[in-house]
Design an enzyme around this catalytic site. Structure first.
Site, PDB file in Angstrom:
ATOM      1  N   TYR A  52       7.376  42.253   2.879  1.00 19.31           N
ATOM      2  CA  TYR A  52       8.637  43.004   2.792  1.00 19.31           C
ATOM      3  C   TYR A  52       8.423  44.485   3.088  1.00 19.31           C
ATOM      4  CZ  TYR A  52      11.179  38.917   1.463  1.00 19.31           C
ATOM      5  OH  TYR A  52      11.770  37.688   1.504  1.00 19.31           O
ATOM      6  N   ARG A 108       8.679  44.874   6.743  1.00 18.44           N
ATOM      7  CA  ARG A 108      10.069  44.814   7.230  1.00 18.44           C
ATOM      8  C   ARG A 108      10.851  46.056   6.814  1.00 18.44           C
ATOM      9  NH1 ARG A 108      12.544  39.214   5.669  1.00 18.44           N
ATOM     10  NH2 ARG A 108      14.252  40.013   6.933  1.00 18.44           N
ATOM     11  N   ASP A 113      19.325  44.002   6.420  1.00 22.55           N
ATOM     12  CA  ASP A 113      19.208  45.372   6.930  1.00 22.55           C
ATOM     13  C   ASP A 113      20.415  46.197   6.472  1.00 22.55           C
ATOM     14  OD1 ASP A 113      21.408  45.278   8.878  1.00 22.55           O
ATOM     15  OD2 ASP A 113      20.125  43.973  10.099  1.00 22.55           O
ATOM     16  N   HIS A 171      22.375  37.916   1.095  1.00 20.32           N
ATOM     17  CA  HIS A 171      20.942  37.638   0.935  1.00 20.32           C
ATOM     18  C   HIS A 171      20.140  38.856   0.475  1.00 20.32           C
ATOM     19  CE1 HIS A 171      21.482  34.038   3.918  1.00 20.32           C
ATOM     20  NE2 HIS A 171      21.955  33.789   2.712  1.00 20.32           N
ATOM     21  N   GLY A 183      26.592  36.407  15.630  1.00 21.10           N
ATOM     22  CA  GLY A 183      25.127  36.390  15.605  1.00 21.10           C
ATOM     23  C   GLY A 183      24.489  35.663  14.436  1.00 21.10           C
ATOM     24  N   THR A 184      25.067  34.530  14.072  1.00 19.07           N
ATOM     25  CA  THR A 184      24.380  33.687  13.074  1.00 19.07           C
ATOM     26  C   THR A 184      24.417  32.237  13.535  1.00 19.07           C
ATOM     27  OG1 THR A 184      24.411  32.768  10.839  1.00 19.07           O
ATOM     28  CG2 THR A 184      26.492  33.697  11.627  1.00 19.07           C
TER      29      THR A 184
HETATM   30  P1  OAD Z   1      19.190  32.776  13.023  1.00 19.17           P
HETATM   31  O1  OAD Z   1      17.910  33.216  13.649  1.00 19.17           O
HETATM   32  O2  OAD Z   1      19.228  31.434  12.418  1.00 19.17           O
HETATM   33  O3  OAD Z   1      20.368  32.850  14.105  1.00 19.17           O
HETATM   34  C1  OAD Z   1      20.562  33.992  14.905  1.00 19.17           C
HETATM   35  C2  OAD Z   1      21.744  33.758  15.825  1.00 19.17           C
HETATM   36  O4  OAD Z   1      21.932  34.941  16.595  1.00 19.17           O
HETATM   37  C3  OAD Z   1      21.564  32.608  16.819  1.00 19.17           C
HETATM   38  O5  OAD Z   1      22.759  31.814  16.842  1.00 19.17           O
HETATM   39  C4  OAD Z   1      21.347  33.321  18.145  1.00 19.17           C
HETATM   40  O6  OAD Z   1      21.838  32.577  19.262  1.00 19.17           O
HETATM   41  C5  OAD Z   1      22.150  34.578  17.942  1.00 19.17           C
HETATM   42  N1  OAD Z   1      21.725  35.730  18.767  1.00 19.17           N
HETATM   43  C6  OAD Z   1      20.514  36.002  19.301  1.00 19.17           C
HETATM   44  N2  OAD Z   1      20.552  37.160  19.982  1.00 19.17           N
HETATM   45  C7  OAD Z   1      21.815  37.642  19.860  1.00 19.17           C
HETATM   46  C8  OAD Z   1      22.492  38.816  20.338  1.00 19.17           C
HETATM   47  N3  OAD Z   1      21.871  39.744  21.054  1.00 19.17           N
HETATM   48  N4  OAD Z   1      23.792  38.956  20.020  1.00 19.17           N
HETATM   49  C9  OAD Z   1      24.448  38.023  19.284  1.00 19.17           C
HETATM   50  N5  OAD Z   1      23.864  36.904  18.818  1.00 19.17           N
HETATM   51  C10 OAD Z   1      22.563  36.720  19.104  1.00 19.17           C
HETATM   52  O7  OAD Z   1      19.581  33.921  11.980  1.00 19.17           O
HETATM   53  P2  OAD Z   1      20.717  33.908  10.854  1.00 19.17           P
HETATM   54  O8  OAD Z   1      21.803  32.979  11.191  1.00 19.17           O
HETATM   55  O9  OAD Z   1      21.043  35.320  10.588  1.00 19.17           O
HETATM   56  O10 OAD Z   1      18.066  34.073   4.998  1.00 19.17           O
HETATM   57  O11 OAD Z   1      19.913  33.338   9.629  1.00 19.17           O
HETATM   58  C11 OAD Z   1      20.576  33.143   8.409  1.00 19.17           C
HETATM   59  C12 OAD Z   1      19.608  33.270   7.266  1.00 19.17           C
HETATM   60  O12 OAD Z   1      18.487  32.423   7.515  1.00 19.17           O
HETATM   61  C13 OAD Z   1      19.012  34.638   7.114  1.00 19.17           C
HETATM   62  O13 OAD Z   1      19.818  35.533   6.386  1.00 19.17           O
HETATM   63  C14 OAD Z   1      17.749  34.345   6.363  1.00 19.17           C
HETATM   64  C15 OAD Z   1      17.281  33.100   7.082  1.00 19.17           C
HETATM   65  O14 OAD Z   1      16.539  32.211   6.272  1.00 19.17           O
HETATM   66  C16 OAD Z   1      17.219  34.448   4.025  1.00 19.17           C
HETATM   67  O15 OAD Z   1      16.196  35.016   4.265  1.00 19.17           O
HETATM   68  C17 OAD Z   1      17.684  34.115   2.642  1.00 19.17           C
END
Ligand code: OAD
Length: 327
Positions: free
Chosen positions: A53, A56, A89, A104, A174-175
């Site tokens: 951490y 990060r 962040d 989170h 972006g998730t």
């Molecule tokens: P992911 O890595 O699972 O998903 C990221 C998403 O962003 C994907 O759908 C990509 O296609 C998309 N992406 C990539 N580049 C991008 C860009 N330039 N613009 C827009 N979208 C883009 O990450 P999260 O969904 O954030 O939790 O992950 C959710 C949680 O899983 C996190 O908060 C974390 C992790 O485990 C904890 O740590 C508790």
């Protein structure tokens, strides 16, 4: 004031230089990182967890928000904007957004290992100061990052549901929606809300629910969304009565909105006036409606006047009178 709710994930911060979790080179592609991010590691090997951490936190200290964060912050000038983020962040904050709910946790805060959920021990902590084994929180237990680690419960989900329930426009940015309970928030979006997903990748779970998919990176996609929001706001303000009187309706007439709800609204008005619809087609500027068994100019003209949208009577179709509706 209309309420715009965003659900954001690491994709929105990718263009600021932060890694996503599951993509190529994502943080979770390195097995040991998932272990470092677990409660088990913090308990049994705290130095490895804190070092992960600290790395990060240090990286975040020199990271700036991008255009997507900024555009979302600027929307607050005209709308009530709520951001529900899975990101740890602080880039939404740095961009100037004021209503942010972190699901989170936050890298720029610390809390007590002995009582993680006790807000009394949560405090801001400089990102460039490493948290070391032996540093103490207010209750005397080991100081730790204010982060939801694997093995811990997500906070704020009930508040997040309430925000989502009151959305007029809901946008996922972006998730991957792979993580629960954040992903379940989609179940609470009102039917009348306009719904968008901004992501360069396929988003089958959103597509199935009728989301308009802006297939772009966050900076490009949020810009497109903001252009749409101006148009949507004008139209929905003009037609507030129409939208409330003919629920369910989800947004303006454009290719990017949930047209099923708009079709419902048109049918409701036609039927309320004693006519029925043979066909409704979406066109580039709105909808073309053909009545069923009603070749009656007066009836069609009267119906045109019932819509708060511009309407043109077009004459006879194969089944009944035709007219066009556009914004
Ligand atoms: P992911 O890595 O699972 O998903 C990221 C998403 O962003 C994907 O759908 C990509 O296609 C998309 N992406 C990539 N580049 C991008 C860009 N330039 N613009 C827009 N979208 C883009 O990450 P999260 O969904 O954030 O939790 O992950 C959710 C949680 O899983 C996190 O908060 C974390 C992790 O485990 C904890 O740590 C508790």
């Amino acid at each position: 004031m209309k309420h715009i709710v965003f659900l954001t994930g690491t994709g929105i911060s990718a263009e600021s230089g932060l890694s996503t979790f599951r993509g190529k080179d994502g943080l979770w592609t390195k097995d040991e990182f998932q272990y470092f991010a677990s409660l088990r590691c913090l308990e049994y090997e705290p130095k490895r967890s804190l070092d992960f951490y600290n790395m990060r936190r240090k990286q975040l200290a020199s990271t700036e928000p991008n255009r997507a964060h900024q555009l979302i912050a600027e929307l607050e000038r005209h709308y009530k904007v709520s951001i529900i983020t899975q990101n740890v962040d602080n880039l939404h904050e740095k961009a100037g957004s004021t209503n942010i709910l972190h699901l989170h946790g936050e890298l720029c805060k610390v809390c007590a290992s002995g009582d993680r959920y006790n807000e009394a021990y949560v405090e801001e902590y400089p990102l460039t100061t490493p948290i070391k084994v032996g540093d103490r929180a207010g209750d005397g237990s080991q100081l730790r990052p204010y982060i939801v680690m694997f093995g811990e419960d997500v906070t704020n989900i009930t508040k997040a549901m309430e925000l989502v329930r009151s959305a007029d426009l809901f946008a996922v940015v972006g998730t991957s929606l792979m993580v629960y309970p954040a992903a379940t928030l989609l179940d609470y979006v009102p039917r009348r809300a306009a719904k968008f997903v901004i992501d360069p990748a396929d988003m089958p779970s959103c597509d199935e629910l009728g989301y308009s998919h802006i297939r772009a990176t966050a900076t490009e996609g949020v810009e497109t969304l903001c252009d749409f929001i101006d148009e949507w706001d004008c139209l929905t303000s003009l037609d507030e009565d129409f939208y409330s009187a003919t629920s369910p309706v989800s947004g303006p007439i454009t290719n990017s909105t949930d047209t099923w709800h708009m079709k419902d609204a048109i049918m409701t008005i036609v039927e309320a006036n004693g006519y029925s619809v043979w066909d409704i087609r979406q066109t580039t500027s709105g909808f073309r409606v053909e009545l069923n068994n009603t070749l009656d100019d007066d009836a069609a003209c009267m119906l045109c006047g019932q819509f708060p949208l511009s309407a043109d009577y077009e004459g006879a179709g194969n089944h009944g009178s035709l007219f066009s509706l556009y914004s």
